[in-house]
Design an enzyme around this catalytic site. Structure first.
Site, short mmCIF file in Angstrom:
data_model
loop_
_atom_site.label_atom_id
_atom_site.label_comp_id
_atom_site.label_asym_id
_atom_site.label_seq_id
_atom_site.Cartn_x
_atom_site.Cartn_y
_atom_site.Cartn_z
N GLU A 1 89.57 121.31 28.82
CA GLU A 1 89.93 122.71 28.49
C GLU A 1 89.83 123.51 29.77
O GLU A 1 88.77 123.55 30.41
CB GLU A 1 88.99 123.30 27.44
CG GLU A 1 89.28 122.78 26.04
CD GLU A 1 88.41 123.42 24.96
OE1 GLU A 1 88.06 124.60 25.08
OE2 GLU A 1 88.10 122.70 24.00
N GLU B 1 82.22 120.46 22.99
CA GLU B 1 81.26 121.51 23.36
C GLU B 1 79.99 121.38 22.52
O GLU B 1 79.57 122.32 21.83
CB GLU B 1 81.88 122.91 23.23
CG GLU B 1 82.99 123.14 24.23
CD GLU B 1 83.39 124.60 24.45
OE1 GLU B 1 82.97 125.47 23.69
OE2 GLU B 1 84.15 124.84 25.41
#
Ligand code: AHR
Length: 520
Positions: free
Chosen positions: A326, A199
Site C-alpha cells: 500500500e 496491518e
C-alpha cells in the site's frame, strides 16, 4: 526525513557510480551504463489495489449485469478498456482493513442469496457481497493480471482461511471443490500471492509483532494448496519508519515449508502535512504543499533502506521479499463526499509522486518485487475516477501508463555529474530524479522527474540513438481532469534531437518525462 547528504550517499551506494558536486546548475550530464545491467524490475511493482471501500469496486468496476452502464458480465466496459490499456500486472483484493472482516463464503453462490453485511471500516455502508471470489478472478482473467488475495486473520479462523485457499486452488474431488464447480468455476484459479492479515498492528487486530508472528505460524501451518499452485506467502509487516515488524518476523518465523514466509509487506502513505487530522487538500494547494508532499513521499526511501538493512542481516540470501503493498497519497476527502469513502481528486502532483516512488522501487528491485498503489479506482490515489456512467483517467493513470516499458525491464545504472537541488524556504530536496532500464524489447528507457515548481532542467545524455516519448507537465501545479474536462492534462509527445549520440533533454518545470532512447 533524510537530510540531503543522506539521500546522495544512498544513491551513491545503490548506483555505485554517482559523482556528486555541490552545484546548483540546471544542466546535468547523465551517462548511462547499459552494459552493466542491474536487477529485473518485476512487473508486479506496478500492481494495483482494490478494496471494498467507497466506490472502488461497486460503481468503479463492478456495476452488475443489469446496469444501464455498458458492461461485460457486470464489469463496466469503459473502465475495463482503460485497465487493459494500463496493462495492470497484478490485483490485490479484498483489502486493506476490509480483509480482516471479510468472510469469503459471503461472496459466493447466487448473488441474490448472498448475505448483506456492514462494511464497518468504510462508512458503515451495506455490503451486498455481489463482488466476491468468482468476480475477482473473472476480472483478473479479463485483465490478464496476477492475483493477490489477502486473508482474514483478524476475525477469521485458520479453518476458514484454509478452506478459502482450498476452494480457490484445489482440483481434488472434495465437497468444497464441487461447490466451486456448482458456482460456475471448474478449474482452480491461480492464486499468485496470499497474505495472512493486513496491518495487524492496527485495523487488522492491534497486535504486537511477536503475537502476530505466532499467529502467522499457526495459520500458515494449515494453508495447503497443490504443489503447482502455491501462492507466494506474505506476512503483514510494519508501516512508515517502523522496522520492528521486519526484525521480529524474520527472527521468529522459521523457514520450514509449512510456515514459509516469502515476503513481508510494508505500508507508507504520503500526506502533504504529515498530520492525519488535517492531511492537506487534493487540489487548490500552493507551492509549499507541492514541496512538502514530494519531500514526504521521498521519505519512503529511508524507510525501505532501514528495513532492507535488517533483512540483509537476517536474510542475507535474500529469500524474503519486501513488498510495499500500500502506497500513495492520502488527502482530506473531497468536500461533500462520504468521509468513509476516501475519494480524492488527482493532479499533476500525484503523477510526480508516482514517478518518484517508481524510481525508488526500481532501485531496490531485488527485494521489492511487488507493490500496490492505493487504490485503483475512486479511492485515494486512483488511476480512474467515475461519476455514475462517466469516467476519467487521472494524471496517476498516465504516469503508470508512461512507465509500462519498465515492467520486467532490466534496471541499468547511470552517472550524473551532480544533482541540482529544489530549495524552498529553508528546505531542499533533489530537483531531479531518474531511472533507466532496458525493456523487454531491447530498447533503453529513461524516466525523468523535474520536481521543481519553477525552472527547467537540461539533462544531457550521451550515447543514445533517439529521444522519443511522452511528457506530463503543466504550468498549474494542481492540473487535473474533471468530468467536464476529462482531457485537461494528458501526456504529450516529447522528443529531443540527437547529435553524435548526444541529446539535450530539456525537462520543463514540474514534469514527468519517459523516453525511448533506442537499442543502445
Ligand atoms: O487503503 C486504505 C486503508 O489504508 C487500507 O484499508 C488499510 O490497510 C490502510 O490503513
Amino acid at each position: 526525513m533524510p537530510n540531503k547528504p543522506h539521500i546522495f550517499i544512498s544513491l551513491l551506494l545503490l548506483l555505485g557510480s554517482f559523482s556528486l558536486f555541490a552545484a546548483n546548475s540546471q544542466q546535468v550530464t547523465l551517462s548511462l551504463q547499459p552494459d552493466k545491467q542491474g536487477d529485473i524490475i518485476n512487473k508486479n511493482i506496478y500492481g494495483q489495489f482494490m478494496e471494498h471501500l467507497g466506490r472502488g469496486i461497486y460503481e468503479g468496476i463492478w456495476v452488475g449485469e443489469q446496469s444501464n452502464i455498458p458492461n461485460q458480465d457486470g464489469f463496466r466496459l469503459d473502465v475495463l478498456k482503460a485497465l487493459k490499456e494500463l496493462q495492470v500486472p497484478l490485483l490485490r483484493w479484498p483489502g486493506g482493513c476490509f480483509a480482516d472482516e471479510y468472510h469469503w463464503r459471503d461472496g459466493i453462490g447466487p448473488r441474490a442469496e448472498r448475505p448483506k453485511t456492514v462494511n464497518s471500516n468504510w462508512g458503515g455502508v451495506i455490503e451486498d457481497n455481489a463482488f466476491g471470489t468468482h468476480e475477482f478472478f473473472a476480472l483478473a482473467e479479463l485483465l490478464d493480471a496476477e492475483t493477490y488475495v489477502n486473508g482474514n486473520l483478524g476475525t477469521g479462523t485458520p479453518q476458514e482461511m484454509a478452506e478459502w485457499l482450498h476452494y480457490m486452488t484445489s482440483d481434488a474431488p472434495t465437497t468444497l471443490v464441487a461447490e466451486r464447480r456448482k458456482n460456475g468455476r471448474d478449474k482452480p484459479w491461480k492464486v499468485d500471492y496470499f497474505a495472512i492479515g493486513n496491518e495487524s498492528w492496527g485495523c487488522g487486530g492491534t497486535m504486537r509483532p511477536e503475537y502476530y508472528a505466532d499467529l502467522y505460524k499457526h495459520y500458515a501451518t494449515f494453508l495447503k494448496s497443490p504443489a503447482d499452485n502455491q501462492p507466494i506467502m506474505i506476512a503483514s509487516g510494519g508501516t512508515d519508519s517502523q522496522t520492528q515488524w521486519t526484525q521480529t518476523l524474520l527472527e521468529q518465523i522459521p523457514e520450514y515449508w509449512t510456515m514459509r514466509m516469502q515476503a513481508i509487506s510494508h505500508h507508507y502513505y504520503t500526506l502533504p502535512t504529515g498530520d492525519w487530522q488535517v492531511k492537506g487538500s487534493a487540489t487548490g494547494f500552493g507551492e509549499e504543499q507541492w514541496f512538502s508532499t514530494l519531500k514526504n513521499t521521498l521519505k519512503i526511501e529511508d524507510y525501505i533502506q532501514a528495513n532492507l538493512a535488517i533483512m540483509d542481516k537476517l536474510d542475507p540470501q535474500k529469500k524474503v521479499g519486501f513488498y510495499v503493498d500500500e502506497w500513495g497519497t492520502w488527502y482530506d476527502v473531497d468536500e461533500g463526499t462520504n468521509p468513509g469513502f476516501l475519494y480524492q481528486q488527482n493532479t499533476l502532483r500525484d503523477a510526480i509522486v508516482v514517478g518518484l516512488n517508481l524510481h525508488i522501487f526500481h532501485r531496490y528491485a531485488q527485494r521489492i518485487q511487488m507493490t500496490n498503489i492505493a487504490q485503483m479506482i475512486n479511492v485515494l490515489q486512483a488511476m480512474i475516477l467515475t461519476d455514475g456512467e462517466k469516467m476519467l483517467l487521472t494524471p496517476s493513470y498516465y504516469a503508470f501508463q508512461m512507465h509500462i516499458p519498465f515492467q520486467n525491464a532490466h534496471a541499468i545504472p547511470f552517472n550524473v555529474d551532480h544533482t541540482p537541488l529544489y530549495k524552498l524556504n529553508d528546505q531542499s530536496i533533489p530537483a531531479l530524479s531518474a531511472s533507466a532500464a532496458i525493456g523487454e524489447d531491447g530498447h533503453t528507457y529513461l524516466s525523468l522527474v523535474n520536481s521543481q515548481a519553477k525552472g527547467e532542467i537540461n539533462v544531457v545524455v550521451n550515447n543514445v540513438k533517439q529521444v522519443v516519448g511522452k511528457v506530463l507537465a503543466s504550468n498549474k501545479l494542481d492540473a487535473h481532469n474533471t468530468f467536464a474536462q476529462p482531457d485537461a492534462i494528458t501526456p504529450q509527445p516529447f522528443s529531443a534531437k540527437v547529435k553524435n549520440g548526444r541529446a539535450s533533454i530539456v525537462l520543463p518545470a514540474s514534469a514527468l518525462v519517459v523516453v525511448d532512447l533506442g537499442k543502445l
